[in-house]
Design a protein around this motif. Structure first.
Motif, PDB file in Angstrom:
ATOM      1  N   GLY A   1       0.787  -1.226   0.000  1.00  0.00           N
ATOM      2  CA  GLY A   1       0.000   0.000   0.000  1.00  0.00           C
ATOM      3  C   GLY A   1       0.814   1.268   0.000  1.00  0.00           C
ATOM      4  O   GLY A   1       0.283   2.346   0.256  1.00  0.00           O
ATOM      5  N   ALA A   2       2.102   1.174  -0.306  1.00  0.00           N
ATOM      6  CA  ALA A   2       2.963   2.351  -0.260  1.00  0.00           C
ATOM      7  C   ALA A   2       3.161   3.031  -1.609  1.00  0.00           C
ATOM      8  O   ALA A   2       3.535   4.199  -1.650  1.00  0.00           O
ATOM      9  CB  ALA A   2       4.330   1.961   0.297  1.00  0.00           C
ATOM     10  N   CYS A   3       2.890   2.343  -2.724  1.00  0.00           N
ATOM     11  CA  CYS A   3       3.287   2.904  -4.022  1.00  0.00           C
ATOM     12  C   CYS A   3       2.134   3.395  -4.895  1.00  0.00           C
ATOM     13  O   CYS A   3       2.335   4.232  -5.762  1.00  0.00           O
ATOM     14  CB  CYS A   3       4.114   1.887  -4.806  1.00  0.00           C
TER      15      CYS A   3
ATOM     16  N   GLY B   1     -16.435   4.372  -7.182  1.00  0.00           N
ATOM     17  CA  GLY B   1     -16.026   5.745  -7.454  1.00  0.00           C
ATOM     18  C   GLY B   1     -14.940   6.308  -6.567  1.00  0.00           C
ATOM     19  O   GLY B   1     -14.521   7.448  -6.746  1.00  0.00           O
ATOM     20  N   THR B   2     -14.446   5.528  -5.627  1.00  0.00           N
ATOM     21  CA  THR B   2     -13.408   5.998  -4.705  1.00  0.00           C
ATOM     22  C   THR B   2     -12.125   5.210  -4.935  1.00  0.00           C
ATOM     23  O   THR B   2     -12.171   3.982  -5.032  1.00  0.00           O
ATOM     24  CB  THR B   2     -13.865   5.802  -3.245  1.00  0.00           C
ATOM     25  N   PRO B   3     -10.965   5.886  -5.015  1.00  0.00           N
ATOM     26  CA  PRO B   3      -9.713   5.156  -5.208  1.00  0.00           C
ATOM     27  C   PRO B   3      -9.403   4.251  -4.015  1.00  0.00           C
ATOM     28  O   PRO B   3      -9.572   4.655  -2.865  1.00  0.00           O
ATOM     29  CB  PRO B   3      -8.646   6.249  -5.321  1.00  0.00           C
TER      30      PRO B   3
ATOM     31  N   GLN C   1      -5.713   7.654  -9.805  1.00  0.00           N
ATOM     32  CA  GLN C   1      -5.700   8.656  -8.730  1.00  0.00           C
ATOM     33  C   GLN C   1      -5.994  10.035  -9.299  1.00  0.00           C
ATOM     34  O   GLN C   1      -6.756  10.806  -8.718  1.00  0.00           O
ATOM     35  CB  GLN C   1      -4.357   8.652  -7.995  1.00  0.00           C
ATOM     36  N   ALA C   2      -5.405  10.369 -10.437  1.00  0.00           N
ATOM     37  CA  ALA C   2      -5.616  11.679 -11.054  1.00  0.00           C
ATOM     38  C   ALA C   2      -7.083  11.900 -11.409  1.00  0.00           C
ATOM     39  O   ALA C   2      -7.604  13.010 -11.250  1.00  0.00           O
ATOM     40  CB  ALA C   2      -4.746  11.824 -12.300  1.00  0.00           C
TER      41      ALA C   2
ATOM     42  N   GLU D   1      -2.251  15.671  -3.342  1.00  0.00           N
ATOM     43  CA  GLU D   1      -3.258  14.641  -3.621  1.00  0.00           C
ATOM     44  C   GLU D   1      -2.660  13.408  -4.308  1.00  0.00           C
ATOM     45  O   GLU D   1      -3.192  12.315  -4.177  1.00  0.00           O
ATOM     46  CB  GLU D   1      -4.373  15.219  -4.490  1.00  0.00           C
ATOM     47  N   MET D   2      -1.581  13.587  -5.045  1.00  0.00           N
ATOM     48  CA  MET D   2      -0.949  12.483  -5.762  1.00  0.00           C
ATOM     49  C   MET D   2       0.216  11.874  -4.978  1.00  0.00           C
ATOM     50  O   MET D   2       0.878  10.959  -5.457  1.00  0.00           O
ATOM     51  CB  MET D   2      -0.447  12.958  -7.134  1.00  0.00           C
ATOM     52  N   SER D   3       0.464  12.359  -3.767  1.00  0.00           N
ATOM     53  CA  SER D   3       1.656  11.948  -3.022  1.00  0.00           C
ATOM     54  C   SER D   3       1.662  10.478  -2.619  1.00  0.00           C
ATOM     55  O   SER D   3       2.709   9.937  -2.277  1.00  0.00           O
ATOM     56  CB  SER D   3       1.835  12.826  -1.779  1.00  0.00           C
ATOM     57  N   GLY D   4       0.537   9.800  -2.678  1.00  0.00           N
ATOM     58  CA  GLY D   4       0.491   8.380  -2.362  1.00  0.00           C
ATOM     59  C   GLY D   4       0.853   7.482  -3.528  1.00  0.00           C
ATOM     60  O   GLY D   4       0.879   6.264  -3.381  1.00  0.00           O
ATOM     61  N   ASN D   5       1.133   8.078  -4.681  1.00  0.00           N
ATOM     62  CA  ASN D   5       1.519   7.317  -5.874  1.00  0.00           C
ATOM     63  C   ASN D   5       2.976   7.627  -6.182  1.00  0.00           C
ATOM     64  O   ASN D   5       3.325   8.785  -6.416  1.00  0.00           O
ATOM     65  CB  ASN D   5       0.631   7.684  -7.061  1.00  0.00           C
TER      66      ASN D   5
END
Length: 171
Positions: A43-45, A54-56, A109-110, A129-133
């Motif tokens: 779950g880190a990348c 509808g939710t990532p 995610q985007a 918002e994209m920091s988890g990818n």
């Protein structure tokens, strides 16, 4: 074994799963949707990001049985070779991908980030918002610019790519 029913990219499917199997494994190995990538499996990348109702979500951490009777969207459902979605086109035009391994998760995610933008998307917000990818190739600037371009195409007035001055910088 347990049979689950899913709506995946608009199609209803049923599949037998073991309660211990993860959604990413079912999508890839049973349904042939190999755009959902598995990398860290912790779950880190974010490479395994799909949308659930509808939710990532991180499909490598989610048991497939948890998706029973729910809607799953993967990168395969985003656009077609003939007609790319705005985020896919922007990722290509802005060189927001290199090896492409992180790209499906980034795109999923985007799409969520853009969908929730309500005109308030800035480079800083996209980065947050994209920091988890994670991406090991691009340095992220081109990904941020691609998200902002796609948001602008979808009508988000505050979307400004990094290489363009913001209104505050102009004044």
């Amino acid at each position: 074994m347990r049979e689950i029913s899913l709506r995946v990219n608009g199609e209803s499917v049923s599949v037998e799963v073991e309660p211990r199997e993860h959604l990413a494994d079912i999508l890839r190995d049973r349904l042939g949707l190999t755009g959902t990538h598995k990398a860290c499996e912790q779950g880190a990348c974010g490479a395994c990001t799909v949308h659930l109702d509808g939710t990532p979500v991180l499909s490598c951490l989610m048991f497939a049985v948890q998706a029973d009777n729910r809607t799953v969207s993967t990168v395969e459902g985003v656009g077609t070779a003939e007609e790319l979605a705005p985020i896919q086109r922007a990722m290509s035009e802005r060189h927001g991908l290199q090896c492409g391994f992180c790209t499906p998760g980034m795109i999923m995610q985007a799409l969520d980030v853009i969908g929730r933008a309500n005109g308030g998307l800035t480079p800083e917000r996209v980065r947050h918002e994209m920091s988890g990818n994670l991406c090991r190739c691009t340095g992220y600037v081109s990904i941020v610019d691609a998200v902002l371009d796609a948001a602008a195409e979808s009508g988000s007035p505050a979307a400004v790519p990094d290489d363009q001055p913001t209104q505050a910088e102009v004044q």
